[in-house]
Design a protein around this motif. Sequence first.
Motif, PDB file in Angstrom:
ATOM      1  N   GLU A   1      21.059  41.535  52.749  1.00 19.04           N
ATOM      2  CA  GLU A   1      21.229  40.158  52.641  1.00 19.04           C
ATOM      3  C   GLU A   1      22.289  39.708  51.637  1.00 19.04           C
ATOM      4  O   GLU A   1      22.791  38.583  51.891  1.00 19.04           O
TER       5      GLU A   1
ATOM      6  N   GLU B   1      19.266  32.903  54.098  1.00 16.18           N
ATOM      7  CA  GLU B   1      18.977  34.456  53.616  1.00 16.18           C
ATOM      8  C   GLU B   1      18.816  34.311  52.075  1.00 16.18           C
ATOM      9  O   GLU B   1      17.864  35.338  51.851  1.00 16.18           O
TER      10      GLU B   1
ATOM     11  N   GLU C   1      21.406  42.990  61.473  1.00 17.49           N
ATOM     12  CA  GLU C   1      19.981  42.215  61.640  1.00 17.49           C
ATOM     13  C   GLU C   1      19.252  42.917  62.562  1.00 17.49           C
ATOM     14  O   GLU C   1      17.668  42.434  62.473  1.00 17.49           O
TER      15      GLU C   1
ATOM     16  N   HIS D   1      26.896  41.500  60.806  1.00 12.28           N
ATOM     17  CA  HIS D   1      25.929  40.776  60.767  1.00 12.28           C
ATOM     18  C   HIS D   1      24.934  41.287  61.825  1.00 12.28           C
ATOM     19  O   HIS D   1      23.751  41.610  61.469  1.00 12.28           O
TER      20      HIS D   1
ATOM     21  N   HIS E   1      25.249  39.921  52.942  1.00 13.09           N
ATOM     22  CA  HIS E   1      25.785  38.949  54.067  1.00 13.09           C
ATOM     23  C   HIS E   1      26.166  37.676  53.232  1.00 13.09           C
ATOM     24  O   HIS E   1      26.901  37.041  53.761  1.00 13.09           O
TER      25      HIS E   1
END
Length: 333
Positions: free
Chosen positions: A127, A96, A210, A206, A130
Amino acid sequence: MVTSSTGITPRSTEDYHEVLANLSDGSVRRHFDPYLDIAWDAPEMAIDPQDPRWILSPEHDTLGATQWYRNLPVDKQIELGRWRVVNAIKVGAAFESILIRGMMQYIMKLPNNKPEFRYSLHEMTEECNHIQMFQELVNRSGTDAPGMRPLFRRLSPWIGIAGGYAHVILFIGILGGEEPIDHYQKALIRQGDNLPPAVLRTMEIHIAEEARHISFAGEFLQRRFARMSPRGRRICAYAFPLAMRWLATEIMKPHPKIVERFDIPDDVMREAFWDSPQARKVLAGYFGDMRALADSAGLYTPGSRRVWRALRVDGPMSRYRSEPDRTPSPTPG
Ligand SMILES: [Fe+2]
Ligand SMILES: [Fe+2]
């Protein structure tokens, strides 16, 4: 409206802008914070290194499917499972960061009023969250995971820079990384696998975010492919399966330090990545959506299909996004 030389008509500019506006809107309305939305300190979220839920799925994890792994004592299955899962999470975070580097360069060259600028920044913000969420999980797991395999680590800063110039290749690469992670996580959750709660929570968050990233990359590529010269399209037709295979391997195959630590025999590594019928099925199963995307853009040509096949990423096309792989499991032996 532009019709491509493949005869494929992409969305009109208006429709494309509307899709991007909806994605941006989705990012504003539904997003997660790694510290507000995960109760890291709640007792049920505590990570137990000996938790039997670290044992790898024999169906969705190609190392977990090997007889060698199934024959290990349970405490070793737990330990190797934990190292494998935590390391894949660490590699996901590194991937990422490469995406962010390439995408940041891309948007900073855009003129004013481009909808890609706003949506890409939403995506990069997600991101960053994340990466922070995954690293917190790694830190709390008590597992000093090494992360990227050596070549990928050495190349990673340059991939980010190159992606800032070759935007189409960057977005193909984004899908090559996001699709295997997304399919792997969804397969585990769909199956209702017993996962440590902190791992499950990060996967749920996630997957939710995504979906937007994958939609954007698909829309972006469709539009670019349709306007590309025949030569550019030919290059992309071959780059597509190469990127899928390479990135799936970088993300899924454990770091040599883990192989050494657990003394995983070479033939077991070959079987798991990607020689056994089960491993081939799992690998090809990551990319049903990508085959459909390549096909709809006219990139799934007889020549490029040979490459998809040779690299073992060929298979049926998804009929809708994220369709689970329905090819029957190979019979053992
Ligand atoms: Fe992500
Ligand atoms: Fe993403």
